[in-house]
Enzyme design. Structure first.
Site, PDB file in Angstrom:
ATOM      1  N   LYS A   1      79.733 -14.806   9.221  1.00 23.59           N
ATOM      2  CA  LYS A   1      78.761 -13.719   9.390  1.00 23.59           C
ATOM      3  C   LYS A   1      77.929 -13.537   8.115  1.00 23.59           C
ATOM      4  O   LYS A   1      78.324 -13.993   7.033  1.00 23.59           O
ATOM      5  CB  LYS A   1      79.491 -12.417   9.735  1.00 23.59           C
ATOM      6  CG  LYS A   1      80.429 -11.956   8.653  1.00 23.59           C
ATOM      7  CD  LYS A   1      80.842 -10.505   8.812  1.00 23.59           C
ATOM      8  CE  LYS A   1      81.635 -10.071   7.605  1.00 23.59           C
ATOM      9  NZ  LYS A   1      81.764  -8.692   7.374  1.00 23.59           N
TER      10      LYS A   1
ATOM     11  N   LYS B   1      77.239  -9.920   2.010  1.00 21.35           N
ATOM     12  CA  LYS B   1      76.747  -9.751   0.644  1.00 21.35           C
ATOM     13  C   LYS B   1      77.454 -10.687  -0.324  1.00 21.35           C
ATOM     14  O   LYS B   1      76.906 -11.104  -1.321  1.00 21.35           O
ATOM     15  CB  LYS B   1      77.012  -8.305   0.170  1.00 21.35           C
ATOM     16  CG  LYS B   1      75.980  -7.326   0.613  1.00 21.35           C
ATOM     17  CD  LYS B   1      76.389  -5.901   0.270  1.00 21.35           C
ATOM     18  CE  LYS B   1      76.917  -5.178   1.487  1.00 21.35           C
ATOM     19  NZ  LYS B   1      77.041  -3.731   1.341  1.00 21.35           N
TER      20      LYS B   1
ATOM     21  N   LYS C   1      90.503 -10.545   2.216  1.00 20.46           N
ATOM     22  CA  LYS C   1      90.201 -10.136   0.834  1.00 20.46           C
ATOM     23  C   LYS C   1      91.217 -10.740  -0.143  1.00 20.46           C
ATOM     24  O   LYS C   1      90.862 -11.098  -1.260  1.00 20.46           O
ATOM     25  CB  LYS C   1      90.199  -8.605   0.713  1.00 20.46           C
ATOM     26  CG  LYS C   1      88.970  -7.946   1.318  1.00 20.46           C
ATOM     27  CD  LYS C   1      87.790  -8.041   0.366  1.00 20.46           C
ATOM     28  CE  LYS C   1      86.541  -7.331   0.829  1.00 20.46           C
ATOM     29  NZ  LYS C   1      85.893  -7.823   2.022  1.00 20.46           N
TER      30      LYS C   1
HETATM   31  P1  TYM Z   1      80.297  -2.708   4.186  1.00 13.21           P
HETATM   32  O1  TYM Z   1      79.533  -2.177   3.054  1.00 13.21           O
HETATM   33  O2  TYM Z   1      81.022  -3.966   4.012  1.00 13.21           O
HETATM   34  O3  TYM Z   1      79.344  -2.891   5.428  1.00 13.21           O
HETATM   35  C1  TYM Z   1      78.496  -1.857   5.850  1.00 13.21           C
HETATM   36  C2  TYM Z   1      78.238  -1.955   7.334  1.00 13.21           C
HETATM   37  O4  TYM Z   1      77.518  -3.143   7.667  1.00 13.21           O
HETATM   38  C3  TYM Z   1      78.165  -3.803   8.743  1.00 13.21           C
HETATM   39  N1  TYM Z   1      77.969  -5.246   8.608  1.00 13.21           N
HETATM   40  C4  TYM Z   1      77.587  -6.057   9.609  1.00 13.21           C
HETATM   41  N2  TYM Z   1      77.294  -5.806  10.896  1.00 13.21           N
HETATM   42  C5  TYM Z   1      76.905  -6.854  11.666  1.00 13.21           C
HETATM   43  N3  TYM Z   1      76.816  -8.125  11.206  1.00 13.21           N
HETATM   44  C6  TYM Z   1      77.097  -8.425   9.911  1.00 13.21           C
HETATM   45  N4  TYM Z   1      76.979  -9.657   9.454  1.00 13.21           N
HETATM   46  C7  TYM Z   1      77.513  -7.361   9.047  1.00 13.21           C
HETATM   47  N5  TYM Z   1      77.874  -7.282   7.745  1.00 13.21           N
HETATM   48  C8  TYM Z   1      78.144  -5.984   7.484  1.00 13.21           C
HETATM   49  C9  TYM Z   1      79.621  -3.415   8.611  1.00 13.21           C
HETATM   50  O5  TYM Z   1      80.298  -3.555   9.840  1.00 13.21           O
HETATM   51  C10 TYM Z   1      79.515  -1.986   8.165  1.00 13.21           C
HETATM   52  O6  TYM Z   1      79.321  -1.141   9.278  1.00 13.21           O
HETATM   53  N6  TYM Z   1      84.526  -0.553   5.583  1.00 13.21           N
HETATM   54  C11 TYM Z   1      83.082  -0.296   5.598  1.00 13.21           C
HETATM   55  C12 TYM Z   1      82.697   0.855   4.687  1.00 13.21           C
HETATM   56  C13 TYM Z   1      83.311   2.153   5.051  1.00 13.21           C
HETATM   57  C14 TYM Z   1      83.098   2.895   6.233  1.00 13.21           C
HETATM   58  C15 TYM Z   1      83.884   4.086   6.098  1.00 13.21           C
HETATM   59  C16 TYM Z   1      82.339   2.685   7.368  1.00 13.21           C
HETATM   60  C17 TYM Z   1      84.171   2.871   4.285  1.00 13.21           C
HETATM   61  N7  TYM Z   1      84.533   4.057   4.910  1.00 13.21           N
HETATM   62  C18 TYM Z   1      83.919   5.045   7.108  1.00 13.21           C
HETATM   63  C19 TYM Z   1      82.382   3.658   8.360  1.00 13.21           C
HETATM   64  C20 TYM Z   1      83.172   4.812   8.248  1.00 13.21           C
HETATM   65  C21 TYM Z   1      82.384  -1.596   5.232  1.00 13.21           C
HETATM   66  O7  TYM Z   1      82.862  -2.637   5.481  1.00 13.21           O
HETATM   67  O8  TYM Z   1      81.230  -1.507   4.616  1.00 13.21           O
END
Ligand code: TYM
Length: 485
Positions: free
Chosen positions: A348, A351, A268
């Site tokens: 990967k 967004k 990041k």
């Molecule tokens: P975020 O919004 O970036 O992603 C949401 C979820 O989507 C999964 N993900 C993927 N899985 C497989 N392949 C991909 N290309 C891919 N892109 C995204 C992410 O692994 C995630 O599960 N840090 C978290 C948000 C969060 C959270 C939490 C999750 C905040 N607090 C507590 C679980 C528990 C995140 O990156 O969200």
């Protein structure tokens, strides 16, 4: 080789007539890892917890997958003050390191929670991180002075996961996380809590004017996917301010060095060099609070979140050691699509990378165009590559059209693969998977005020749980009482 201490302990058990089988394994501290190595899960384990109950120290043996009810425990032991032993007390009393407690500790009164007798055998500690015993649970009643109590709440193990409202959900979010959420929501043994984590979404630059709407859209995506407010608690993170308070308290046991070395933080920093803020550094601490405020044990997220879960486990461990809390060590619930590659052939699906993703709301034409643009090669002959753009297309086939995977791989080997046909097949398979979600979304969008109502009701339910944890943590950290809290 089993060390002398473990052998001595085994002899002691034999004398008491407690049947146990010796199982050796690599050096492992966490119960989940040991259990996974032994092809089992927490329901097959019986951790021993050491408490200070009133003026005395006692040992409690419970099943690994059930939650302790502090109220019931105080009642059963007839005390008003109850806390877990801290690290020093634990080690002095048991003579073994934290995490390796033996089931039988001479000199300590032992309480056996009823939950253990539901299984004939359970794996428990031996004082060594390299040896586990499989105890015959009925025999544990032979521990001198052992008392059987019912001190677990019979409640379900909890699940927590969240997604940032940084845009509409894509196939990576769906396969890596949402599919796991759905699977767990529909298993009766779990209580599931899923949130739109808006406070995480503002750790990087975001569209302030459109943010409320983005949050609502992700909730609509959740509902369209099949998350159900009758089965899961669904809400928005900032509606449960206890997350923030707990994150602050957690930050007192978290070092800056550890946070700044995380690969997710470094990524990041590279992406947003102008926005290296405290909030960004604190991201994993807030995530730990999201999970642990519900004492959630499983987290359905993609593989990219593993470093953050490691932080959550470390914070749980530290808090338990320093303050005698009983936070679990949350583990990832993995799905087949734990890593969905980018359409561009590099990295990967994400967004924040334009051209890398397919949204759940894309129509057939958009999906077809996006798949058609995926980079390819000559189509063989030879082995299907293990990495790069071609490997990615085959990965998508594996995820969405597994029945045709071998067919197309065979054509590739012979040098006869026509990508146009394969891509068309793939685009249709992807659209077939997301079409029902889009249909449900249209229905849900038509119900005016529905998403808002789900969020409001979910927040009330979530706060009920979160406040209990906060009260307990405040008490243990010495923050209660003075002002009548
Ligand atoms: P975020 O919004 O970036 O992603 C949401 C979820 O989507 C999964 N993900 C993927 N899985 C497989 N392949 C991909 N290309 C891919 N892109 C995204 C992410 O692994 C995630 O599960 N840090 C978290 C948000 C969060 C959270 C939490 C999750 C905040 N607090 C507590 C679980 C528990 C995140 O990156 O969200």
């Amino acid at each position: 080789m089993i060390d002398e201490q473990v052998q001595k302990y085994s002899e002691e058990l034999k004398k008491l007539g407690i049947e146990h089988r010796v199982m050796e394994h690599p050096d492992m501290v966490e119960a989940e890892k040991v259990q996974a190595y032994l092809n089992d899960d927490l329901s097959g384990s019986c951790p021993t917890l050491i408490f200070k109950a009133g003026d005395n120290f006692v040992a409690l043996v419970k099943r690994g997958d059930v939650r302790l009810d502090n109220g019931k425990m105080k009642k059963a032991l007839g005390v008003t003050n109850l806390r877990m032993a801290n690290k020093e007390e634990f080690e002095n009393l048991t003579g073994v390191p934290v995490g390796a407690a033996r089931v039988f500790n001479s000199g300590l009164k032992t309480y056996l929670d009823k939950s253990i007798f539901e299984k004939e055998y359970l794996n428990g500690g031996t004082g060594s991180f390299e040896v586990t015993f499989k105890y015959k649970t009925a025999d544990l009643k032979k521990i001198p002075g052992a008392a059987v109590v019912e001190v677990t709440d019979g409640g379900k193990a909890r699940i927590f996961a969240g997604m940032r409202p940084t845009g509409r959900l894509h196939l990576g979010n769906y396969l890596g996380s949402a599919k796991g959420m759905l699977a767990l929501q529909n298993m009766p043994e779990y209580e599931t809590i899923f949130m739109v984590v808006d406070l995480h979404g503002i750790t990087t630059p975001y569209d302030r004017a459109g943010y409320r709407e983005n949050i609502r859209q992700v909730m609509l995506d959740y509902l369209a996917i099949g998350l159900d407010p009758e089965k899961s608690i669904l809400t928005v993170q900032s509606r449960v301010p206890e997350h923030i308070e707990l994150a602050y308290l957690f930050s007192t046991v978290t070092t800056i060095a550890k946070m700044s070395h995380l690969p997710t933080f470094k990524e990041k920093v590279k992406q947003y060099p102008e926005h290296v803020t405290m909030a960004l550094l604190n991201y994993p601490v807030l995530m730990a609070a999201d999970i642990l405020v519900y004492k959630a044990e499983k987290v359905p997220v993609g593989i990219d979140q593993e470093p953050h879960l490691e932080v959550a486990r470390e914070i749980a461990r530290r808090m338990n050691q320093e303050y005698g809390t009983d936070f679990p060590a949350p583990t990832r619930f993995a799905t087949k699509g734990e890593y969905v590659p980018s359409l561009s052939g590099e990295g990967k699906m994400s967004k924040s990378v334009e051209g890398s993703y397919i949204n759940l709301t894309d129509d057939l034409k958009t999906v077809t165009v996006k798949i058609a643009r995926m980079p390819t090669d000559m189509g063989g002959p030879g082995e299907v590559p293990k990495e790069g753009p071609v490997a990615n297309i085959f990965k998508f086939m594996e995820l969405f059209k597994p029945d045709k995977l071998e067919y197309y791989a065979g054509l590739y080997v012979q040098g006869k693969l026509r990508y146009a046909e394969m891509k068309d097949d793939l685009a249709r398979a992807i659209f077939d998977e997301i079409r029902p979600i889009q249909e449900r979304r249209t229905e849900i969008e038509a119900r005016s005020g529905y998403a808002e109502k789900v969020i409001e009701e979910g927040a009330v339910k979530a706060r009920d749980i979160a406040q209990i944890t906060l009260k307990e943590v405040r008490e243990k950290m010495g923050l209660n009482g003075i002002l009548g809290t």
